[in-house]
Write a protein that holds these residues in place. Sequence first.
Motif, PDB file in Angstrom:
ATOM      1  N   ASP A 173      29.982 -46.115 -47.928  1.00 56.39           N
ATOM      2  CA  ASP A 173      29.625 -44.883 -47.220  1.00 56.39           C
ATOM      3  C   ASP A 173      28.153 -44.843 -46.832  1.00 56.39           C
ATOM      4  O   ASP A 173      27.709 -43.916 -46.182  1.00 56.39           O
ATOM      5  N   ARG A 202      34.678 -42.754 -46.601  1.00 53.00           N
ATOM      6  CA  ARG A 202      34.724 -41.458 -45.935  1.00 53.00           C
ATOM      7  C   ARG A 202      34.845 -41.643 -44.414  1.00 53.00           C
ATOM      8  O   ARG A 202      34.057 -42.358 -43.807  1.00 53.00           O
ATOM      9  N   TRP A 227      35.812 -44.777 -38.699  1.00 58.08           N
ATOM     10  CA  TRP A 227      34.584 -45.412 -39.173  1.00 58.08           C
ATOM     11  C   TRP A 227      33.888 -46.119 -38.018  1.00 58.08           C
ATOM     12  O   TRP A 227      34.498 -46.908 -37.295  1.00 58.08           O
ATOM     13  N   THR A 276      38.762 -39.421 -35.724  1.00 57.90           N
ATOM     14  CA  THR A 276      38.071 -39.627 -36.994  1.00 57.90           C
ATOM     15  C   THR A 276      38.291 -41.075 -37.406  1.00 57.90           C
ATOM     16  O   THR A 276      39.333 -41.663 -37.114  1.00 57.90           O
ATOM     17  N   ARG A 326      34.624 -40.216 -40.610  1.00 60.97           N
ATOM     18  CA  ARG A 326      33.755 -39.269 -39.904  1.00 60.97           C
ATOM     19  C   ARG A 326      34.383 -38.892 -38.575  1.00 60.97           C
ATOM     20  O   ARG A 326      35.123 -39.668 -37.995  1.00 60.97           O
TER      21      ARG A 326
END
Length: 143
Positions: A140, A51, A73, A71, A53
């Motif tokens: 995640d 995902r 990691w 966006t 972030r």
Amino acid sequence: MDDGAHAWREQRERAVRAHAAAHEQRRADEAAEAARLVAWFAAEANQRGLRRRRLSVQPYDGGGRYRSRLTGWYVDRARSRAVDAHGNFYLLSVPSGLRARLFGATPRPQPAPLIVGEGGRDGESVPLRELLTRRLAAGDDWP
């Protein structure tokens, strides 16, 4: 000036130029290797479905965090380094200011170091490959 001194000076200048060229080549090789590692990480994170972030940015003075349009990691627990989905590496720190506080800040991609934290005051450094591998292994479940 005699011929011996002149020859010595020329030899010394050639040696200095050769040393500088070798140093620059080493830096270029390290930058290329680091870029390959970051691209590998982004591709692997995308493939695994990690995902992404919205990344926040910290001002140099350490006061709070600013929004950003990025966006990706976070790759360290301090949330000071990140990689976006395109394989760009970011140092997530910017100058403080009212504009950044109100509208957010967008740092520019930086060349990734092969040794993260090298030369830092805390003495903690880690190879980039190890840092990125740890981040992938965490999935995640990362702060």
